[in-house]
Design a protein around this motif. Sequence first.
Motif, PDB file in Angstrom:
ATOM      1  N   THR A 184      13.417  -9.496  10.894  1.00 24.77           N
ATOM      2  CA  THR A 184      12.092  -9.863  10.394  1.00 24.77           C
ATOM      3  C   THR A 184      10.994  -9.319  11.292  1.00 24.77           C
ATOM      4  N   SER A 185       9.948  -8.814  10.668  1.00 27.55           N
ATOM      5  CA  SER A 185       8.797  -8.241  11.379  1.00 27.55           C
ATOM      6  C   SER A 185       7.528  -8.912  10.876  1.00 27.55           C
ATOM      7  N   PHE A 186       6.682  -9.345  11.832  1.00 28.92           N
ATOM      8  CA  PHE A 186       5.438 -10.037  11.465  1.00 28.92           C
ATOM      9  C   PHE A 186       4.285  -9.496  12.292  1.00 28.92           C
ATOM     10  N   ASP A 187       3.237  -9.067  11.611  1.00 25.01           N
ATOM     11  CA  ASP A 187       2.001  -8.627  12.255  1.00 25.01           C
ATOM     12  C   ASP A 187       0.965  -9.725  12.044  1.00 25.01           C
ATOM     13  N   ILE A 188       0.508 -10.358  13.127  1.00 28.93           N
ATOM     14  CA  ILE A 188      -0.459 -11.462  12.996  1.00 28.93           C
ATOM     15  C   ILE A 188      -1.694 -11.009  12.233  1.00 28.93           C
ATOM     16  N   ASN A 189      -2.234  -9.849  12.574  1.00 30.07           N
ATOM     17  CA  ASN A 189      -3.306  -9.227  11.795  1.00 30.07           C
ATOM     18  C   ASN A 189      -4.402 -10.224  11.445  1.00 30.07           C
ATOM     19  N   TYR A 190      -4.877 -10.952  12.450  1.00 30.28           N
ATOM     20  CA  TYR A 190      -5.837 -12.023  12.223  1.00 30.28           C
ATOM     21  C   TYR A 190      -7.162 -11.488  11.677  1.00 30.28           C
ATOM     22  N   ARG A 191      -7.638 -12.129  10.611  1.00 32.83           N
ATOM     23  CA  ARG A 191      -8.911 -11.761   9.991  1.00 32.83           C
ATOM     24  C   ARG A 191      -9.824 -12.986   9.950  1.00 32.83           C
ATOM     25  N   THR A 192     -10.938 -12.912  10.671  1.00 34.20           N
ATOM     26  CA  THR A 192     -11.843 -14.064  10.736  1.00 34.20           C
ATOM     27  C   THR A 192     -12.437 -14.400   9.370  1.00 34.20           C
ATOM     28  N   LYS A 193     -12.495 -13.416   8.474  1.00 32.18           N
ATOM     29  CA  LYS A 193     -13.082 -13.660   7.160  1.00 32.18           C
ATOM     30  C   LYS A 193     -12.102 -14.310   6.187  1.00 32.18           C
ATOM     31  N   LEU A 194     -10.849 -14.494   6.620  1.00 34.65           N
ATOM     32  CA  LEU A 194      -9.852 -15.096   5.740  1.00 34.65           C
ATOM     33  C   LEU A 194      -9.471 -16.514   6.139  1.00 34.65           C
ATOM     34  N   GLY A 215      -3.371 -20.579  13.962  1.00 33.81           N
ATOM     35  CA  GLY A 215      -2.517 -21.109  15.019  1.00 33.81           C
ATOM     36  C   GLY A 215      -1.469 -22.076  14.485  1.00 33.81           C
ATOM     37  N   ASN A 216      -1.866 -22.950  13.575  1.00 37.01           N
ATOM     38  CA  ASN A 216      -0.919 -23.900  12.980  1.00 37.01           C
ATOM     39  C   ASN A 216       0.140 -23.175  12.148  1.00 37.01           C
ATOM     40  N   ALA A 217      -0.279 -22.113  11.464  1.00 31.11           N
ATOM     41  CA  ALA A 217       0.672 -21.328  10.670  1.00 31.11           C
ATOM     42  C   ALA A 217       1.680 -20.612  11.562  1.00 31.11           C
ATOM     43  N   LEU A 218       1.220 -20.092  12.683  1.00 36.92           N
ATOM     44  CA  LEU A 218       2.115 -19.369  13.584  1.00 36.92           C
ATOM     45  C   LEU A 218       3.231 -20.259  14.116  1.00 36.92           C
ATOM     46  N   LYS A 219       2.942 -21.533  14.318  1.00 35.53           N
ATOM     47  CA  LYS A 219       3.978 -22.461  14.796  1.00 35.53           C
ATOM     48  C   LYS A 219       5.124 -22.565  13.796  1.00 35.53           C
ATOM     49  N   LYS A 220       4.829 -22.386  12.518  1.00 34.20           N
ATOM     50  CA  LYS A 220       5.856 -22.447  11.479  1.00 34.20           C
ATOM     51  C   LYS A 220       6.559 -21.103  11.297  1.00 34.20           C
ATOM     52  N   ILE A 221       5.862 -20.020  11.569  1.00 33.13           N
ATOM     53  CA  ILE A 221       6.369 -18.674  11.278  1.00 33.13           C
ATOM     54  C   ILE A 221       7.164 -18.070  12.429  1.00 33.13           C
ATOM     55  N   LEU A 222       6.655 -18.193  13.646  1.00 31.60           N
ATOM     56  CA  LEU A 222       7.225 -17.454  14.778  1.00 31.60           C
ATOM     57  C   LEU A 222       8.680 -17.787  15.091  1.00 31.60           C
ATOM     58  N   PRO A 223       9.190 -18.994  14.799  1.00 30.49           N
ATOM     59  CA  PRO A 223      10.615 -19.238  15.057  1.00 30.49           C
ATOM     60  C   PRO A 223      11.555 -18.341  14.255  1.00 30.49           C
ATOM     61  N   TYR A 224      11.031 -17.669  13.228  1.00 31.91           N
ATOM     62  CA  TYR A 224      11.874 -16.823  12.379  1.00 31.91           C
ATOM     63  C   TYR A 224      11.656 -15.320  12.612  1.00 31.91           C
ATOM     64  N   ILE A 225      10.893 -14.958  13.633  1.00 28.24           N
ATOM     65  CA  ILE A 225      10.474 -13.565  13.804  1.00 28.24           C
ATOM     66  C   ILE A 225      11.276 -12.858  14.894  1.00 28.24           C
ATOM     67  N   ASP A 226      11.670 -11.622  14.591  1.00 29.24           N
ATOM     68  CA  ASP A 226      12.351 -10.768  15.567  1.00 29.24           C
ATOM     69  C   ASP A 226      11.396  -9.772  16.220  1.00 29.24           C
ATOM     70  N   ILE A 227      10.474  -9.230  15.432  1.00 32.48           N
ATOM     71  CA  ILE A 227       9.549  -8.197  15.909  1.00 32.48           C
ATOM     72  C   ILE A 227       8.135  -8.671  15.617  1.00 32.48           C
ATOM     73  N   LEU A 228       7.300  -8.744  16.646  1.00 29.80           N
ATOM     74  CA  LEU A 228       5.969  -9.343  16.509  1.00 29.80           C
ATOM     75  C   LEU A 228       4.887  -8.401  17.010  1.00 29.80           C
ATOM     76  N   SER A 229       3.844  -8.264  16.213  1.00 31.27           N
ATOM     77  CA  SER A 229       2.630  -7.567  16.654  1.00 31.27           C
ATOM     78  C   SER A 229       1.612  -8.610  17.082  1.00 31.27           C
ATOM     79  N   ALA A 230       1.276  -8.620  18.388  1.00 34.45           N
ATOM     80  CA  ALA A 230       0.343  -9.613  18.929  1.00 34.45           C
ATOM     81  C   ALA A 230      -0.271  -9.072  20.210  1.00 34.45           C
ATOM     82  N   GLY A 231      -1.527  -9.448  20.451  1.00 32.93           N
ATOM     83  CA  GLY A 231      -2.217  -9.036  21.663  1.00 32.93           C
ATOM     84  C   GLY A 231      -2.631 -10.241  22.499  1.00 32.93           C
TER      85      GLY A 231
END
Length: 333
Positions: free
Chosen positions: A162-172, A179-195
Amino acid sequence: MSSIITLGEIMARFSTDKGTPLSQANQLLVHYGGSEANVAVSLANFGHDVSFASFLPENPLGLGAKRYIESFGVSTRMVTFRGERLGTYYLETGAGVRKPNVVYDRAHSSFSTAKELPWSFDELFEGRDLFHITGITTALSQNWLSLVVTLLEEAKKRNVTTSFDINYRTKLWSQEECGNALKKILPYIDILSAGILDAKYLMGIELQEYTLENVYAEILKGYPNIEVIYSTNRTVYTSEHNSLVGNIYRKGRLTTSKLFDIPNIIDRVGGGDAFTAGVLHKYVTAQDEDDIELINFATAASVLKHTISGDMSLFSFREVEEFVKHTSNEISR
């Protein structure tokens, strides 16, 4: 090559000419694009078997978007027609010290209003090597957040990377929502785009010194399932002149690419997606390769995207490899 699936929204992009504010424009240039679709096209250009899952309206715009990504060899077998509108966004092209600006018009689109998935999980993931999705899709609604978490759970049950790019957009969405969504998503991720900013403001990571190496090590303390974390550092001199460096962290080691100077930028949009595709391509095809080769390739793929119009990178694997080896303006004969 690998079998890869991405899922997300493809939209129509309307862009101004350079030097024309959006409020003053009397003509606009049209392209199709969207983060997961952009990654799909790049990976298909690199020779992979790529499928794109999405929802489109059955009208000329929806059909045009479908045919466009098909033209690059991406399978659209799991593009479903529903709803009445294709999401759009408007890009005011930057010039000099004036940065680009985006205005979204994607509410009530065929994709954003979808309530359930018409495909079985076996259809989506059987025989797949990798599944890629982004925070943009997750941000569209609470329903899409639930669907994304379920998709990731099912992918992992089938041993799909699994690959996930956080790709945060302030307009969305807000930082708290993301942050709350990431707590649910990141336990399932193998490859992460984050700074660093993602770690600080979205994940709530607190450190004395915010270096990439420290930040990535801290992320892995909370999510040891993550195998690879990657990002870019961009220096903006003007809208037409940037420089770019790529970073990758795995096996406890941070590797940074060479510095790429990018003068005379044609179109910056989609550069991050081209970078992601470069990382994923090298990950699935050359896992034993030195990380410096991987990150130089991915950064070069992003740099080349800056030289063409539209959201999608249209370069082949060989073209990117050649650019990495011979970065110059000499004619290729």
